[in-house]
Design a protein around this motif. Structure first.
Motif: not given
Length: 630
Positions: A232-239, A371-380, A384-387
């Motif tokens: 359970x986490x926020x996308x910004x923290x995951x990024x 180039x644009x990347x479209x994550x769907x949730x914090x996991x992505x 995607x940030x690392x990618x």
């Protein structure tokens, strides 16, 4: 009067005032249900201006696991007189209104069950400190709701103990307020207290057995085992964490809602993972004077070989476009996280949209493409940030991670973050001093391998070899200034082919075929995903079958064009007014415009499965008249 009765499947919405401390109390309620093994999906809806304005916290509880916003409210906890009329209208017929009965309500609805509790009066009679009255009022409400809805009080107490570990005075005060709210509900709310409109019933006990005391609320929580290993986490923290794992050491940023917490989280993670054994910092984080300075700093860092990034939102992207164009044309790695919000201009800073696609895809003037990347949730967001850092180095171009407020600033259930410790950074085509000494050909902007990506060197690689002048003006393959048409065409055409390489190596689309053959398809991306998954299931149950394709990157992979070609009609679902994704699809693949059907949601709230199902059903009926069958 009918009433909604449901276990582990309902929506609760809290209406309060910004700055009152309600958000932490509401999250406590959500986490308690989550810890009982029932999936939840909360959304914090807050104002963009000063303390004292209305704020809401919407919590979807769904044992089936649907995490998109459902729409509609089964229980409204109305604690803000400013928004009473609006909040009352959102409740589903047969739903519930929990309110502070210290003052008589302005109005009620005949088809809604009202439960009043004099929360303010209780707190005023218990606490002398005005701040305590405000904060403990929220906890007291949580205690009452827990008792009314069979949320285990012991679970809430454990969460408070974890939150206030080492702060026993604060812990004791919160636990007392929690128990006081539960006690009042048990002793005074057994029978409905709003003109007898709500019929009492006995909710199940914590073990799921029948019994317990009569409750006026027909919504209950029962222990389940549906959360599993998800986090359970926020996308910004995951990024931010993805940037750390991806090797970023430099961040320059300027505060802007809703992206600020990306840089703040990165700073926190760097203290843990980017600090040497002697306490020395192995990172650089700069809060710049504006967005232009911020992107200029990371552009310089990327040119010098450091992995760097900035985070911003739509207005920041507008200011950054000149440097984005420079990075594209000078071919300098650059990574940006765009946490999209409502626009244009200042727009709706604390609402969500997917409305920056065009401004980011063609950021800067002239023939520019990003180039644009479209994550769907914090996991992505993490992945995607690392990618993005790898892609920026490999492609020598800006890469923009297109998150949004709904993903970035809300706690979301997602699969655990994973990292392969054998993974190494992809730095792309970088010549070393040894390569240059060995006679490796170096022409900074020449395609030597057929993938349209040229070789580069880091500053200071060799005292004599491998140097070049980095410029934003036109140049030839050797990085020499040139205004010759042939030189410009060579560079411009190579950049187009490099974007074709990007389409092949960026995250590929995910295809989801329907259970039976169909001539209809649907394209979607980003935070639309959880609602789309639910909608597809509902549509199939109603006999409407669609093949689905979730887009994960732009320029689009060939598979996206093939998906469009394989169907008679394709719905393009997006959260903006102008159908920006559809416009990009039209530009890249040039299909029959009638084939791509717009499905647009842009009021600043997250799209719902209800909205998607209704819109697609209507369009499918129209297509059936025209001879196209699902």
């Amino acid at each position: 009067m009918s009433r909604i009765e449901s276990t582990n499947d309902f929506v609760v919405k809290f209406a309060n005032i910004n700055g009152s401390g309600s958000a932490s109390a509401n999250e406590l309620f959500a986490r308690a249900i989550l810890r009982m093994g029932v999936p939840v999906s909360p959304r914090n809806i807050f104002p963009s201006n000063i303390q004292g304005m209305p704020t809401w916290y919407e919590l979807r509880v769904c044992e089936a696991g649907w995490l998109g916003r459902r729409g509609g409210v089964d229980l409204m906890v109305a604690m803000n007189p400013q928004t009473w009329a609006q909040d009352l209208q959102e409740i589903e017929p047969g739903g519930y209104l929990f309110y502070d009965s210290t003052k008589p309500p302005e109005s009620l609805r005949d088809d809604v069950h009202a439960i009043g509790m004099p929360v303010t009066a209780i707190c005023n009679g218990t606490y002398e400190d005005p701040r305590q009255r405000t904060l403990y009022k929220n906890i007291m409400v949580i205690g009452a709701l827990a008792e009314l809805m069979s949320v285990e009080l012991a679970v809430v107490e454990q969460l408070l103990a974890e939150q206030y570990k080492g702060k026993e005075r604060l812990l004791d005060g919160n636990v007392r307020a929690l128990k006081a709210g539960a006690s009042f509900a048990r002793e005074h709310l057994a029978e409905a207290n709003a003109a007898g409109r709500a019929r009492a019933f006995a909710p199940p006990s914590a073990s799921g057995e029948p019994g317990g005391w009569p409750s006026p609320v027909g919504l209950t929580v029962r222990r389940a085992d549906r959360v599993g290993a998800r986090i359970f986490m926020e996308g910004n923290a995951a990024s931010a964490l993805g940037m750390v794992y991806g090797g970023a050491t430099v961040c320059a940023w300027y505060p802007i809602t809703p992206s600020t917490s990306v840089a703040e989280a990165f700073a926190g993670y760097c203290k843990q993972f980017r600090t040497g054994p002697e306490g020395e910092s192995r990172h650089a984080i700069v809060q710049a004077e504006d967005e232009i300075a911020a992107i200029g700093m990371i552009l310089g860092a990327g040119w010098n070989g450091a992995r760097s990034f900035t985070a911003t939102s739509g207005p920041g992207v507008s200011l950054m476009t000149e440097f984005l164009g420079f990075a594209y044309f000078a071919e300098v790695p650059l990574t940006l996280i765009n946490v999209q919000r409502g626009g244009p201009s200042t727009g709706m800073p604390t609402r969500t949209q997917q409305a920056d696609l065009l401004s980011c895809a063609f950021a800067s003037h002239g023939d520019t493409q990003q180039v644009l990347l479209f994550p769907e949730d914090p996991r992505e967001c993490f992945d995607f940030s690392a990618t993005a850092l790898d892609l920026a180095d490999r492609l020598q171009t800006p890469v923009i991670v297109m998150s949004d407020l709904d993903i970035g600033m809300n706690q979301r259930l997602c699969e655990p973050l994973e990292w392969d410790d054998t993974r190494r950074m992809d730095r792309g085509k970088v010549l070393s001093a040894a390569d240059l000494e060995a006679g490796k050909e170096f022409a900074r902007y020449k395609d030597l391998d057929g993938d349209a990506i040229s070789y580069r060197t880091y500053p200071g690689t060799h005292p004599k070899l491998g140097s070049y002048f980095t410029r934003g003006s036109t140049h030839n393959a050797q990085a020499v200034y040139s205004e010759r048409g042939d030189d410009y065409r060579y560079i411009a055409d190579r950049l187009v082919r490099k974007m074709q390489t990007a389409a092949r190596i960026a995250p590929q689309p995910q295809l989801r075929p329907a259970a039976q053959p169909t001539r209809l398809g649907v394209l979607y991306f980003g935070s639309t995903s959880p609602s789309m998954d639910e909608a597809l299931t509902q549509l199939a149950a109603e006999g409407i079958h669609l093949d689905a394709c979730r887009i994960r990157a732009y320029p689009f992979a060939d598979a996206v064009g093939e998906f469009i070609a394989a169907h008679d009609a394709v719905f393009v679902v997006e959260q903006n007014r102008d159908g920006q994704c559809r416009q990009l699809l039209m530009t890249q693949f040039e299909p029959d415009p009638k084939k791509l059907k717009k499905l647009l949601h842009f009021d600043g709230t997250p799209i719902t499965a209800r909205f998607i199902v209704k819109a697609i059903t209507q369009q499918v009926h129209q297509l059936a008249v025209a001879g196209v069958q699902a």
